[in-house]
Motif scaffolding. Structure first.
Motif, mmCIF file in Angstrom:
data_model
loop_
_atom_site.group_PDB
_atom_site.id
_atom_site.type_symbol
_atom_site.label_atom_id
_atom_site.label_comp_id
_atom_site.label_asym_id
_atom_site.label_seq_id
_atom_site.Cartn_x
_atom_site.Cartn_y
_atom_site.Cartn_z
ATOM 1 N N GLN A 13 0.810 -1.219 0.000
ATOM 2 C CA GLN A 13 0.000 0.000 0.000
ATOM 3 C C GLN A 13 0.846 1.274 0.000
ATOM 4 N N GLU A 14 1.955 1.285 0.695
ATOM 5 C CA GLU A 14 2.783 2.496 0.732
ATOM 6 C C GLU A 14 3.403 2.777 -0.638
ATOM 7 N N LEU A 17 0.673 4.097 -2.786
ATOM 8 C CA LEU A 17 0.353 5.481 -2.451
ATOM 9 C C LEU A 17 1.357 6.429 -3.098
ATOM 10 N N LYS A 28 -4.151 11.843 -1.446
ATOM 11 C CA LYS A 28 -4.663 10.917 -0.432
ATOM 12 C C LYS A 28 -5.908 11.519 0.196
ATOM 13 N N ASP A 31 -6.913 7.440 5.173
ATOM 14 C CA ASP A 31 -5.846 6.510 5.555
ATOM 15 C C ASP A 31 -6.170 6.034 6.971
ATOM 16 N N ARG A 39 -4.577 -0.979 5.656
ATOM 17 C CA ARG A 39 -5.203 0.321 5.832
ATOM 18 C C ARG A 39 -6.356 0.472 4.852
ATOM 19 N N TRP A 40 -7.347 1.269 5.235
ATOM 20 C CA TRP A 40 -8.370 1.732 4.295
ATOM 21 C C TRP A 40 -7.757 2.987 3.706
ATOM 22 N N LEU A 41 -7.130 2.842 2.538
ATOM 23 C CA LEU A 41 -6.306 3.889 1.951
ATOM 24 C C LEU A 41 -6.885 4.277 0.600
ATOM 25 N N THR A 42 -7.390 5.509 0.509
ATOM 26 C CA THR A 42 -7.991 5.945 -0.746
ATOM 27 C C THR A 42 -7.308 7.196 -1.277
#
Length: 131
Positions: A13-14, A17, A28, A31, A39-42
């Motif tokens: 994920q990182e 991102l 972003k 996070d 993570r819930w990363l959008t």
């Protein structure tokens, strides 16, 4: 019904991102730690921050069939998803300058021009300009 979130599977994920923000220009939005390193990363379009979100989904890390499906699409050259752009040639040139690798250069297909790039996270992504 409204489309609020679409997901793109990523192994890291990182790393995703960094690619989606630094190279593609998204910003972003959310996070939220979910435990076990997920993570819930959008990310969203900088100009439409209340628009649809792209979830950088760690599914391949937790569900082997997702990893198998993602790899099969990638190996076949099939895009996971597409993003619309105003001008494919301009976006292609910008992304090439940033080191993004394309498997399909800008190509007219009927009423659209498309190009396909590697998002470095296991996905082919298509950009589309409607002609």
């Amino acid at each position: 019904m409204k489309i609020r979130v679409v997901s793109v599977p990523v192994g890291d994920q990182e790393k995703a991102l960094q690619f989606y923000t630094k190279k593609l220009g998204f910003v972003k939005k959310l996070d939220i730690p979910l435990g076990e390193g997920s993570r819930w990363l959008t990310v969203v379009d900088e100009e439409e921050q209340d628009g649809p979100e792209v979830l950088l989904e760690p599914a391949p890390n937790h569900f082997e069939p997702a990893k198998t499906f993602q790899k099969a699409l990638f190996d076949a050259g099939i895009p996971w998803t597409q993003f619309n752009v105003d001008n494919v040639d301009t976006e292609y040139d910008r992304l090439i300058q940033l080191g993004v690798e394309f498997s399909v250069k800008p190509t007219v297909m009927g009423t659209a021009k498309v190009a396909v790039f590697n998002d470095t996270c296991g996905n082919n992504i298509q950009i589309v300009e409607m002609l």
